[in-house]
Design an enzyme around this catalytic site. Sequence first.
Site, PDB file in Angstrom:
ATOM      1  N   HIS A 305      29.513  27.072  24.323  1.00 45.26           N
ATOM      2  CA  HIS A 305      28.774  27.703  23.222  1.00 45.26           C
ATOM      3  C   HIS A 305      27.859  28.820  23.705  1.00 45.26           C
ATOM      4  CE1 HIS A 305      30.073  25.022  19.991  1.00 45.26           C
ATOM      5  NE2 HIS A 305      30.049  24.035  20.891  1.00 45.26           N
ATOM      6  N   ASP A 309      27.975  32.303  21.940  1.00 42.91           N
ATOM      7  CA  ASP A 309      26.843  33.013  21.337  1.00 42.91           C
ATOM      8  C   ASP A 309      26.756  34.441  21.870  1.00 42.91           C
ATOM      9  OD1 ASP A 309      26.262  30.749  19.937  1.00 42.91           O
ATOM     10  OD2 ASP A 309      24.589  30.120  21.208  1.00 42.91           O
ATOM     11  N   GLU A 336      31.520  32.580  12.749  1.00 47.51           N
ATOM     12  CA  GLU A 336      32.073  33.761  13.401  1.00 47.51           C
ATOM     13  C   GLU A 336      32.526  34.817  12.385  1.00 47.51           C
ATOM     14  OE1 GLU A 336      35.481  30.788  12.947  1.00 47.51           O
ATOM     15  OE2 GLU A 336      33.316  30.788  13.302  1.00 47.51           O
TER      16      GLU A 336
END
Length: 431
Positions: A305, A309, A336
């Site tokens: 993650h 990010d 997203e």
Amino acid sequence: MKPAPRTRRSGRRSLTAKQAGLTLAIALLLSIIAGAAELAFDVRSMRQEVVEDTRYRLDLIHGTAAEAAFQLNPDLAAQVSEGLFSGGRVDSVMISDDFGRTMATRQREALAEESQLAHTLFGDIVDYRQTLFYQAAPDAPPTAVGEISLTLALDSLGRDFTDRSLLIFTLGVSKALAIAALLALVFHWFVTRPLLQVHAAIASTDPRQPGQWPKPRMKHHDNDELGHLVESVDELLQAFQQGLDQRDQLHQISTMDGLTGIANRRHLDAFLTREWRRAKRYGHPVSVVFLDIDHFKEFNDQYGHVVGDDTLRAVAEVLAGVVHRASDLVARYGGEEFVCVLPDTGLEGAMRVAARIQQGIHELDILHAHSTCAGHVTASFGVACSEPNESDTSWEALLAEADRQLYRAKRLGRDRIVSAQDCATESGTGR
């Protein structure tokens, strides 16, 4: 009970406006007086210029005119008169020989209306007569061979004077306005501005809320009444700035996406509502580009993650770099998914924007080993455009259409741009 905020009474003029108005009135009055005096000097200067210019032109053609009179050559005389006439400000020209016979004459066909002002200012300098002298041999004395007479056009002189007067007054008023603006700026900066700073702070203060306030810096006023006033209300105004900072911070939190730094869903809804009303009012189109990062769940599962990010932030930077008009908006729709709102943009223009965004995402070259359409991060795009009318009550149908086109792009293989008019537009899956 919290006291009601104080408001200004309607119709009250500000100190800056009064100061600027008074300065402007004084400057305009002085400019009118100075302009009148300057016009008086300009009349004398213009009369002298007219006389000197006319005499100079007569002296300049004297030799040719005398030769025409001596040779009794009417063609040459006509050329001389035409040359004088075409120079401007001339009403009539006549060349005669020494017997008083007219050799050439030129006069305006239509007489323009002459003003009384032009008669008063220039009526005594419009008529000119000059005897023509010709020297037949170097040792012979000059002999009078004719005469040339010239009359200036009063209407032309009047127009020239009016133009010069207008220029003088325009320059005078411009200088007066510049001086007034400079004086108003100086007084505003050193006197009015500090007063307005203190007044604005006092008028906006709630004495029941503690805090801190940015005390105005009173340069050159530390030991006078204004400095003492600031010190005496310091405790009362301490909470003002803190409240403003908190309000601004909450506003930013409520409208910006914390991860990517672009607008969030709340801001997007408010922006679309506002632009939809404006588009209905003026009949302008509104386009929406809806995009989704392809196989982002698999990307997060593979790379984590934190990298996910970073990828979302990188894509947001691409969007912000391409969609940079002040009237446009880039927002994170969720997860997203991103949305670009393009007011005053048709479908063709929106497709070009989507293509540039797609190219920018390709140029990021972020590795995505689990993508089925490329070895790097890509996105699918749905584009929709609408020109709302009175029957269109909401922008939700436009956003839903862009969402439908997005999913059609996914079904067609991803990493492509699809619109309602061209649902199979394929912009390439290679680099």
